[in-house]
Write an enzyme that holds these catalytic residues in place. Structure first.
Site, PDB file in Angstrom:
ATOM      1  N   PHE A 233       0.828  -1.266  -0.056  1.00  0.00           N
ATOM      2  CA  PHE A 233       0.209   0.068  -0.016  1.00  0.00           C
ATOM      3  C   PHE A 233       0.829   1.226  -0.063  1.00  0.00           C
ATOM      4  CE2 PHE A 233      -0.918  -1.636   4.411  1.00  0.00           C
ATOM      5  CZ  PHE A 233       0.216  -1.074   5.266  1.00  0.00           C
ATOM      6  N   HIS A 251      -2.634   2.092  13.292  1.00  0.00           N
ATOM      7  CA  HIS A 251      -1.818   2.243  14.435  1.00  0.00           C
ATOM      8  C   HIS A 251      -0.342   1.757  14.513  1.00  0.00           C
ATOM      9  CE1 HIS A 251      -2.297  -1.889  16.660  1.00  0.00           C
ATOM     10  NE2 HIS A 251      -2.211  -2.147  15.523  1.00  0.00           N
TER      11      HIS A 251
END
Length: 341
Positions: A233, A251
């Protein structure tokens, strides 16, 4: 001093600054005990019949006296119960059994590995620099360790499967996915959440997007309604979908890289698309919360962080999304639902 004065002095001592420090510091040892009994499968050795530490030690290979002392401490915190020199299960200790439907055994056990101990040994480095202690073990970071060490990768995968059991069930109970169209699970690992969504919502289809080695290990879950797409990504285009779902992904990263991930989602997303961030949100309440402990874990492991509501909202706004609502679940996770701004 009168007896009543002695009593009040004892109460003051148990609720004063000294008690605050000893309770906090003692939590370190509670955690180590918890991780070790998970690794020794003590909960699996205990059924509905009360057992002595000697009996449990014979099955698990632990030292009887040491196990008795460890279980005494855990029982004081509600993990197992102690009475008449025997131990029984509590709701919490049953979750350490490998056959529990929401077993946390593999997740808890990772906190007692030698690798975790080595990382925590560099905690001062993280406090001084703000960088993950993992960098002291491998300059390329936590995920490079997993990719270069098959056993570390296996342990991590098992821990994430374990951690996801409660989270997936809580997300499914809290959110209606029936009209979400095609859902891309970005960084979705083995696809536990996406599989649950596709199974429950008959009109949805799913795309699992993750790194090539992860997708290769998840090959068996592919179906006519769930396709797999390998990619990074940070580098590769994301699929065009109606809904984007990221659970426990943001996170892992600092602000710069979290922004890059969400910007990539926004670039791929059509105007009508929705974004679902499934994350543990740090509450504004200053009291204890699991998310605050996880925040330190992310600091040490990956350099990432848990975020507050306002921090999530600001991050989403920077990347071209508007936060519409936050859906609480029965686990530590919340669903932050955003739309394209």
């Amino acid at each position: 001093m009168a007896a009543s004065d002695d009593h009040h002095a004892a109460l003051d001592r148990r609720t004063g600054p000294f008690d605050t420090l000893t309770t906090a510091l003692g939590g370190l040892f509670v955690g180590y005990c918890l991780a070790s009994v998970a690794r020794f499968s003590v909960a699996d050795a205990l059924d509905d019949t009360p057992r002595t530490a000697q009996e449990l030690a014979e099955v698990t290979g632990a030292n009887p006296e040491a196990l008795s002392r460890v279980l005494r401490l855990l029982a004081a915190h509600g993990v197992f119960a102690a009475g008449d020199d025997r131990f029984t299960h509590t709701g919490a200790s049953r979750m350490l059994r490998s056959d529990h439907p929401q077993s946390w055994r593999d997740f808890v056990a990772t906190f007692g590995t030698e690798r975790t101990a080595r990382q925590l040994g560099y905690f001062d480095y993280s406090l001084q620099t703000g960088l993950p202690a993992t960098n002291k073990l491998n300059p390329d970071g936590f995920f490079a360790i997993l990719q270069g060490d098959p056993e570390a990768g296996r342990v991590f995968d098992a821990a994430m499967v374990s951690k996801a059991r409660i989270q997936v069930a809580s997300v499914m109970a809290a959110y209606d996915f029936s009209d979400r169209g095609t859902i891309a699970d970005i960084g979705g690992g083995h696809g536990h959440l996406l599989r649950a969504v596709v199974d429950a919502a008959e009109r949805t289809t799913g795309i699992l997007f993750d790194l090539p080695p992860v997708i290769e290990r998840a090959a068996e879950i592919a179906s006519d309604r769930l396709t797999l797409q390998a990619g990074d990504f940070f580098k590769d285009p994301l699929p065009v979908c109606d809904t984007y779902m990221l659970m426990d992904v943001i996170h892992d990263w600092d602000v710069e890289r979290a922004t890059a991930i969400l910007a990539a989602v926004r670039k791929a997303a059509p105007p009508h698309a929705r974004l679902l961030l499934v994350e543990s949100v740090i509450p504004d309440d200053p009291g204890p919360d699991w998310s605050k402990a996880m925040d330190i874990l992310m600091l040490v492991h990956t350099g990432g962080r848990q975020r507050t509501h306002s921090e999530h909202e600001s991050l989403l706004q920077t990347c071209g999304f508007r936060l519409e609502r936050v859906v609480a679940t029965t686990s530590d996770m919340s669903i932050l639902e955003a739309v394209c701004a």
